[in-house]
Design a protein around this motif. Structure first.
Motif, PDB file in Angstrom:
ATOM      1  N   GLU A  40       0.833  -1.196   0.000  1.00  0.00           N
ATOM      2  CA  GLU A  40       0.000   0.000   0.000  1.00  0.00           C
ATOM      3  C   GLU A  40       0.871   1.251   0.000  1.00  0.00           C
ATOM      4  N   GLN A  41       2.093   1.120   0.534  1.00  0.00           N
ATOM      5  CA  GLN A  41       3.030   2.241   0.618  1.00  0.00           C
ATOM      6  C   GLN A  41       4.445   1.667   0.659  1.00  0.00           C
ATOM      7  N   VAL A  42       5.377   2.327   0.004  1.00  0.00           N
ATOM      8  CA  VAL A  42       6.785   1.958   0.099  1.00  0.00           C
ATOM      9  C   VAL A  42       7.580   3.173   0.560  1.00  0.00           C
ATOM     10  N   TYR A  43       8.678   2.914   1.264  1.00  0.00           N
ATOM     11  CA  TYR A  43       9.547   3.971   1.768  1.00  0.00           C
ATOM     12  C   TYR A  43      10.985   3.644   1.421  1.00  0.00           C
ATOM     13  N   ALA A  94      14.214   2.746  -0.058  1.00  0.00           N
ATOM     14  CA  ALA A  94      14.513   2.103  -1.340  1.00  0.00           C
ATOM     15  C   ALA A  94      13.477   1.043  -1.689  1.00  0.00           C
ATOM     16  N   GLY A  95      12.302   1.080  -1.036  1.00  0.00           N
ATOM     17  CA  GLY A  95      11.254   0.096  -1.274  1.00  0.00           C
ATOM     18  C   GLY A  95      10.797   0.092  -2.720  1.00  0.00           C
ATOM     19  N   GLN A  96      10.435  -1.082  -3.185  1.00  0.00           N
ATOM     20  CA  GLN A  96       9.969  -1.245  -4.552  1.00  0.00           C
ATOM     21  C   GLN A  96       8.541  -1.761  -4.528  1.00  0.00           C
ATOM     22  N   ASP A  97       7.761  -1.340  -5.471  1.00  0.00           N
ATOM     23  CA  ASP A  97       6.367  -1.751  -5.573  1.00  0.00           C
ATOM     24  C   ASP A  97       6.311  -3.122  -6.243  1.00  0.00           C
ATOM     25  N   MET A  98       6.471  -4.168  -5.419  1.00  0.00           N
ATOM     26  CA  MET A  98       6.446  -5.526  -5.955  1.00  0.00           C
ATOM     27  C   MET A  98       5.623  -6.427  -5.054  1.00  0.00           C
ATOM     28  N   ARG A  99       5.067  -7.458  -5.655  1.00  0.00           N
ATOM     29  CA  ARG A  99       4.278  -8.425  -4.893  1.00  0.00           C
ATOM     30  C   ARG A  99       5.153  -9.034  -3.800  1.00  0.00           C
ATOM     31  N   SER A 100       4.587  -9.144  -2.605  1.00  0.00           N
ATOM     32  CA  SER A 100       5.294  -9.698  -1.454  1.00  0.00           C
ATOM     33  C   SER A 100       4.403 -10.737  -0.787  1.00  0.00           C
ATOM     34  N   VAL A 101       5.029 -11.778  -0.245  1.00  0.00           N
ATOM     35  CA  VAL A 101       4.310 -12.829   0.468  1.00  0.00           C
ATOM     36  C   VAL A 101       5.041 -13.097   1.773  1.00  0.00           C
ATOM     37  N   LEU A 102       4.287 -13.154   2.871  1.00  0.00           N
ATOM     38  CA  LEU A 102       4.831 -13.445   4.190  1.00  0.00           C
ATOM     39  C   LEU A 102       4.086 -14.637   4.767  1.00  0.00           C
ATOM     40  N   ILE A 103       4.827 -15.696   5.095  1.00  0.00           N
ATOM     41  CA  ILE A 103       4.240 -16.919   5.639  1.00  0.00           C
ATOM     42  C   ILE A 103       4.941 -17.238   6.947  1.00  0.00           C
ATOM     43  N   GLU A 104       4.162 -17.566   7.977  1.00  0.00           N
ATOM     44  CA  GLU A 104       4.714 -17.920   9.280  1.00  0.00           C
ATOM     45  C   GLU A 104       4.781 -19.442   9.413  1.00  0.00           C
ATOM     46  N   PHE A 105       5.911 -19.924   9.948  1.00  0.00           N
ATOM     47  CA  PHE A 105       6.105 -21.334  10.272  1.00  0.00           C
ATOM     48  C   PHE A 105       6.519 -21.440  11.727  1.00  0.00           C
ATOM     49  N   GLU A 106       6.370 -22.610  12.308  1.00  0.00           N
ATOM     50  CA  GLU A 106       6.718 -22.790  13.725  1.00  0.00           C
ATOM     51  C   GLU A 106       8.217 -22.725  13.967  1.00  0.00           C
ATOM     52  N   SER A 107       9.024 -22.941  12.913  1.00  0.00           N
ATOM     53  CA  SER A 107      10.480 -22.913  13.078  1.00  0.00           C
ATOM     54  C   SER A 107      11.150 -22.767  11.713  1.00  0.00           C
ATOM     55  N   VAL A 108      12.431 -22.425  11.752  1.00  0.00           N
ATOM     56  CA  VAL A 108      13.224 -22.377  10.522  1.00  0.00           C
ATOM     57  C   VAL A 108      13.230 -23.756   9.872  1.00  0.00           C
ATOM     58  N   GLU A 109      13.375 -24.788  10.690  1.00  0.00           N
ATOM     59  CA  GLU A 109      13.416 -26.151  10.167  1.00  0.00           C
ATOM     60  C   GLU A 109      12.121 -26.510   9.442  1.00  0.00           C
ATOM     61  N   ALA A 110      10.978 -26.090   9.998  1.00  0.00           N
ATOM     62  CA  ALA A 110       9.690 -26.361   9.359  1.00  0.00           C
ATOM     63  C   ALA A 110       9.575 -25.621   8.029  1.00  0.00           C
ATOM     64  N   ALA A 111      10.059 -24.395   7.975  1.00  0.00           N
ATOM     65  CA  ALA A 111      10.024 -23.624   6.725  1.00  0.00           C
ATOM     66  C   ALA A 111      10.923 -24.260   5.676  1.00  0.00           C
ATOM     67  N   ARG A 112      12.106 -24.703   6.082  1.00  0.00           N
ATOM     68  CA  ARG A 112      13.009 -25.389   5.150  1.00  0.00           C
ATOM     69  C   ARG A 112      12.381 -26.678   4.632  1.00  0.00           C
ATOM     70  N   ALA A 113      11.785 -27.428   5.542  1.00  0.00           N
ATOM     71  CA  ALA A 113      11.151 -28.690   5.153  1.00  0.00           C
ATOM     72  C   ALA A 113      10.010 -28.432   4.168  1.00  0.00           C
ATOM     73  N   ALA A 114       9.259 -27.359   4.376  1.00  0.00           N
ATOM     74  CA  ALA A 114       8.180 -27.008   3.453  1.00  0.00           C
ATOM     75  C   ALA A 114       8.753 -26.712   2.070  1.00  0.00           C
ATOM     76  N   HIS A 115       9.818 -25.941   2.032  1.00  0.00           N
ATOM     77  CA  HIS A 115      10.449 -25.608   0.752  1.00  0.00           C
ATOM     78  C   HIS A 115      10.948 -26.849   0.032  1.00  0.00           C
ATOM     79  N   ASP A 116      11.536 -27.766   0.780  1.00  0.00           N
ATOM     80  CA  ASP A 116      12.151 -28.942   0.179  1.00  0.00           C
ATOM     81  C   ASP A 116      11.179 -30.096  -0.050  1.00  0.00           C
ATOM     82  N   SER A 117       9.920 -29.924   0.357  1.00  0.00           N
ATOM     83  CA  SER A 117       8.937 -31.002   0.227  1.00  0.00           C
ATOM     84  C   SER A 117       8.627 -31.293  -1.240  1.00  0.00           C
TER      85      SER A 117
END
Length: 95
Positions: A43-46, A48-71
């Motif tokens: 909605e707003q950038v400041y 050096a921000g760029q107007d690009m699509r962004s996605v933020l996903i929460e996982f219980e741990s770094v290991e869980a996020a890595r496992a999701a990526h590698d699944s």
């Protein structure tokens, strides 16, 4: 410790490939324990921000996020995306 998967879409080259990716990636990531926190264009950038699509996903741990990526399910989504987008993807531990 909670971890966050942050994807920034620097360039979308093929909307059809991105749509195919999204159809597979969403279920793969939520099935691996991810919770979508934010996605879309800013909605707003400041500074050096760029107007690009962004996605933020929460996982219980770094290991869980890595496992999701590698699944196998997420790897299938990546194969569907192919060269359809240029992204900056990182996993960041929470505080």
């Amino acid at each position: 410790m909670t971890a966050y998967w942050i994807s920034l879409y620097r360039e979308v080259r093929d909307d059809a490939k991105l749509a195919a990716y999204a159809e597979l990636a969403g279920p793969a990531l939520t099935g691996a324990g991810g919770t979508f926190i934010a996605r879309g264009f800013p909605e707003q950038v400041y500074e050096a921000g760029q107007d690009m699509r962004s996605v933020l996903i929460e996982f219980e741990s770094v290991e869980a996020a890595r496992a999701a990526h590698d699944s196998p399910a997420y790897q299938e989504a990546l194969a569907a995306l192919g060269d359809g987008a240029v992204r900056d993807l990182r996993i960041v531990p929470g505080v």
